[in-house]
Enzyme design. Structure first.
Site, PDB file in Angstrom:
ATOM      1  N   GLU A  42      -7.606   2.272  13.281  1.00 13.92           N
ATOM      2  CA  GLU A  42      -8.231   2.122  14.599  1.00 13.92           C
ATOM      3  C   GLU A  42      -7.284   2.448  15.751  1.00 13.92           C
ATOM      4  O   GLU A  42      -7.730   2.642  16.874  1.00 13.92           O
ATOM      5  CB  GLU A  42      -8.768   0.699  14.771  1.00 13.92           C
ATOM      6  CG  GLU A  42     -10.082   0.468  14.068  1.00 13.92           C
ATOM      7  CD  GLU A  42     -11.186   1.392  14.571  1.00 13.92           C
ATOM      8  OE1 GLU A  42     -11.334   1.555  15.806  1.00 13.92           O
ATOM      9  OE2 GLU A  42     -11.894   1.957  13.729  1.00 13.92           O
ATOM     10  N   GLU A  53      -0.797  -5.279  -7.353  1.00 13.51           N
ATOM     11  CA  GLU A  53      -0.208  -6.233  -6.415  1.00 13.51           C
ATOM     12  C   GLU A  53       0.975  -6.975  -7.016  1.00 13.51           C
ATOM     13  O   GLU A  53       1.781  -7.557  -6.308  1.00 13.51           O
ATOM     14  CB  GLU A  53      -1.268  -7.224  -5.960  1.00 13.51           C
ATOM     15  CG  GLU A  53      -1.799  -8.087  -7.080  1.00 13.51           C
ATOM     16  CD  GLU A  53      -3.105  -8.777  -6.756  1.00 13.51           C
ATOM     17  OE1 GLU A  53      -3.332  -9.846  -7.334  1.00 13.51           O
ATOM     18  OE2 GLU A  53      -3.884  -8.252  -5.953  1.00 13.51           O
TER      19      GLU A  53
END
Length: 186
Positions: free
Chosen positions: A96, A127
Protein backbone atom coordinates in the site's frame (compact mmCIF):
# COMPACT_ATOMS: atom_id res chain seq x y z
CA UNK A 1 -11.04 -40.98 -6.44
CA UNK A 2 -9.94 -40.51 -2.85
CA UNK A 3 -8.19 -37.49 -1.46
CA UNK A 4 -4.66 -37.98 -0.25
CA UNK A 5 -4.34 -37.77 3.49
CA UNK A 6 -2.53 -34.77 4.85
CA UNK A 7 -0.25 -35.20 7.80
CA UNK A 8 1.39 -32.37 9.63
CA UNK A 9 4.85 -32.72 11.06
CA UNK A 10 4.95 -32.85 14.85
CA UNK A 11 5.22 -29.47 16.52
CA UNK A 12 8.75 -28.91 17.71
CA UNK A 13 10.40 -26.20 19.69
CA UNK A 14 9.36 -24.52 22.89
CA UNK A 15 5.94 -24.99 24.45
CA UNK A 16 3.75 -22.11 23.33
CA UNK A 17 0.72 -22.96 25.47
CA UNK A 18 1.37 -20.07 27.87
CA UNK A 19 1.20 -17.40 25.15
CA UNK A 20 -1.81 -15.12 25.09
CA UNK A 21 -2.27 -15.85 21.38
CA UNK A 22 -2.69 -19.55 22.16
CA UNK A 23 -5.37 -19.14 24.84
CA UNK A 24 -9.01 -19.91 24.18
CA UNK A 25 -11.38 -17.02 24.73
CA UNK A 26 -14.18 -18.35 26.95
CA UNK A 27 -16.55 -15.77 25.44
CA UNK A 28 -16.24 -17.45 22.05
CA UNK A 29 -16.96 -21.03 23.09
CA UNK A 30 -20.52 -20.94 21.74
CA UNK A 31 -20.18 -18.63 18.73
CA UNK A 32 -22.08 -21.05 16.53
CA UNK A 33 -25.03 -21.02 18.94
CA UNK A 34 -25.41 -17.26 19.44
CA UNK A 35 -28.10 -15.23 17.73
CA UNK A 36 -26.58 -12.96 15.10
CA UNK A 37 -27.11 -9.75 17.08
CA UNK A 38 -25.32 -11.23 20.12
CA UNK A 39 -22.54 -12.56 17.91
CA UNK A 40 -21.92 -9.15 16.35
CA UNK A 41 -22.15 -7.51 19.79
CA UNK A 42 -19.51 -9.91 21.12
CA UNK A 43 -17.21 -9.14 18.19
CA UNK A 44 -17.62 -5.40 18.74
CA UNK A 45 -16.97 -5.67 22.48
CA UNK A 46 -13.84 -7.77 21.94
CA UNK A 47 -12.46 -5.29 19.41
CA UNK A 48 -11.83 -2.90 22.30
CA UNK A 49 -9.05 -5.13 23.66
CA UNK A 50 -6.63 -4.52 20.76
CA UNK A 51 -7.27 -0.78 21.11
CA UNK A 52 -6.32 -0.91 24.78
CA UNK A 53 -3.16 -2.81 23.89
CA UNK A 54 -2.26 -0.20 21.26
CA UNK A 55 -2.77 2.61 23.76
CA UNK A 56 -0.45 0.86 26.21
CA UNK A 57 2.16 0.38 23.49
CA UNK A 58 1.91 3.96 22.16
CA UNK A 59 5.29 5.15 23.55
CA UNK A 60 7.12 2.14 22.09
CA UNK A 61 5.32 2.54 18.77
CA UNK A 62 6.21 6.24 18.60
CA UNK A 63 9.87 5.46 19.34
CA UNK A 64 9.85 2.80 16.59
CA UNK A 65 8.30 5.21 14.07
CA UNK A 66 10.91 7.88 14.89
CA UNK A 67 13.77 5.38 14.56
CA UNK A 68 12.43 4.10 11.23
CA UNK A 69 11.91 7.64 9.92
CA UNK A 70 15.50 8.55 10.77
CA UNK A 71 16.81 5.52 8.87
CA UNK A 72 14.58 6.22 5.86
CA UNK A 73 15.71 9.86 5.76
CA UNK A 74 19.31 8.64 5.76
CA UNK A 75 18.65 6.42 2.71
CA UNK A 76 17.68 3.15 4.37
CA UNK A 77 14.72 0.95 3.53
CA UNK A 78 11.97 -0.63 5.63
CA UNK A 79 11.31 -4.37 5.55
CA UNK A 80 8.33 -6.09 7.14
CA UNK A 81 9.01 -9.79 7.65
CA UNK A 82 6.76 -12.51 8.97
CA UNK A 83 5.11 -15.86 8.40
CA UNK A 84 1.47 -16.76 7.93
CA UNK A 85 -1.12 -14.10 8.65
CA UNK A 86 1.44 -11.85 10.37
CA UNK A 87 3.63 -11.86 7.29
CA UNK A 88 0.69 -11.37 4.94
CA UNK A 89 -0.32 -8.24 6.85
CA UNK A 90 3.21 -6.89 6.52
CA UNK A 91 3.17 -7.57 2.78
CA UNK A 92 -0.19 -5.83 2.50
CA UNK A 93 1.09 -2.73 4.30
CA UNK A 94 4.22 -2.63 2.14
CA UNK A 95 2.13 -3.00 -1.02
CA UNK A 96 0.00 0.00 0.00
CA UNK A 97 2.94 2.39 0.42
CA UNK A 98 3.56 3.16 -3.28
CA UNK A 99 -0.05 4.04 -4.16
CA UNK A 100 -0.82 5.74 -0.85
CA UNK A 101 2.44 7.62 -0.21
CA UNK A 102 3.98 7.68 -3.72
CA UNK A 103 7.04 5.78 -2.54
CA UNK A 104 9.31 3.69 -4.69
CA UNK A 105 8.38 -0.01 -4.42
CA UNK A 106 11.85 -0.78 -3.07
CA UNK A 107 11.53 1.60 -0.11
CA UNK A 108 9.09 -0.52 1.90
CA UNK A 109 9.17 -4.25 1.26
CA UNK A 110 7.16 -7.14 2.61
CA UNK A 111 8.95 -10.44 3.13
CA UNK A 112 6.83 -13.53 3.73
CA UNK A 113 8.03 -17.02 4.65
CA UNK A 114 7.37 -19.04 1.52
CA UNK A 115 7.34 -16.00 -0.77
CA UNK A 116 4.51 -15.03 -3.10
CA UNK A 117 2.86 -18.48 -3.15
CA UNK A 118 2.35 -18.21 0.63
CA UNK A 119 0.13 -15.17 0.10
CA UNK A 120 -2.62 -17.42 -1.23
CA UNK A 121 -1.86 -20.76 0.36
CA UNK A 122 -0.57 -21.63 3.78
CA UNK A 123 3.06 -22.76 3.84
CA UNK A 124 3.22 -24.60 7.14
CA UNK A 125 6.68 -25.48 8.34
CA UNK A 126 8.54 -22.63 6.65
CA UNK A 127 7.97 -20.45 9.71
CA UNK A 128 10.16 -22.83 11.69
CA UNK A 129 13.27 -22.19 9.59
CA UNK A 130 15.31 -19.51 11.37
CA UNK A 131 17.99 -19.48 8.66
CA UNK A 132 15.36 -18.76 6.00
CA UNK A 133 14.55 -15.37 7.55
CA UNK A 134 18.18 -14.31 7.26
CA UNK A 135 18.48 -15.75 3.77
CA UNK A 136 15.36 -13.97 2.54
CA UNK A 137 16.76 -10.64 3.78
CA UNK A 138 20.16 -11.28 2.22
CA UNK A 139 18.50 -12.02 -1.15
CA UNK A 140 17.01 -8.52 -1.02
CA UNK A 141 20.30 -6.83 -0.18
CA UNK A 142 19.22 -5.96 3.36
CA UNK A 143 22.03 -3.99 5.00
CA UNK A 144 23.07 -1.97 8.06
CA UNK A 145 21.25 1.19 6.92
CA UNK A 146 17.92 -0.65 6.68
CA UNK A 147 15.08 -1.29 9.14
CA UNK A 148 13.42 -4.61 9.93
CA UNK A 149 10.02 -4.97 11.56
CA UNK A 150 9.74 -8.65 12.40
CA UNK A 151 6.08 -9.55 12.91
CA UNK A 152 5.21 -12.66 14.92
CA UNK A 153 1.84 -12.90 16.67
CA UNK A 154 3.22 -14.97 19.54
CA UNK A 155 6.73 -13.52 19.36
CA UNK A 156 8.34 -16.96 18.96
CA UNK A 157 8.40 -17.64 15.20
CA UNK A 158 11.90 -18.91 14.32
CA UNK A 159 11.75 -17.41 10.79
CA UNK A 160 11.20 -13.97 12.31
CA UNK A 161 13.65 -14.44 15.20
CA UNK A 162 16.38 -15.52 12.78
CA UNK A 163 15.84 -12.40 10.67
CA UNK A 164 15.86 -10.15 13.75
CA UNK A 165 19.12 -11.72 14.95
CA UNK A 166 20.66 -11.10 11.54
CA UNK A 167 19.49 -7.47 11.51
CA UNK A 168 20.99 -6.88 14.94
CA UNK A 169 24.24 -8.60 14.01
CA UNK A 170 24.83 -6.30 11.02
CA UNK A 171 23.79 -3.11 12.83
CA UNK A 172 20.45 -2.60 11.10
CA UNK A 173 17.44 -1.36 13.06
CA UNK A 174 15.59 -4.42 14.37
CA UNK A 175 12.06 -4.05 15.75
CA UNK A 176 10.02 -7.00 16.97
CA UNK A 177 6.23 -6.73 16.80
CA UNK A 178 4.07 -9.27 18.63
CA UNK A 179 0.52 -9.60 19.93
CA UNK A 180 1.45 -10.85 23.38
CA UNK A 181 2.63 -9.05 26.51
CA UNK A 182 6.32 -8.15 26.38
CA UNK A 183 7.14 -10.57 29.19
CA UNK A 184 5.98 -13.46 26.98
CA UNK A 185 8.40 -12.61 24.14
CA UNK A 186 11.80 -14.34 24.27
Amino acid sequence: MTSPSVTRPPVTGPDRGHLLTEQANPLSERLDQLPTDELVGLFCANEREPQRALEAAAPALAAAVDAIAARLQAGGRLFYLGAGTSGRLGVLDAAECPPTFCTAPELVQGVLAGGAPALLRSSEGLEDLAAAGRSDLEERGFGPADCLVGIAAGGTTPYVLGALEHAQAIGALAIAMACVPAEQVP
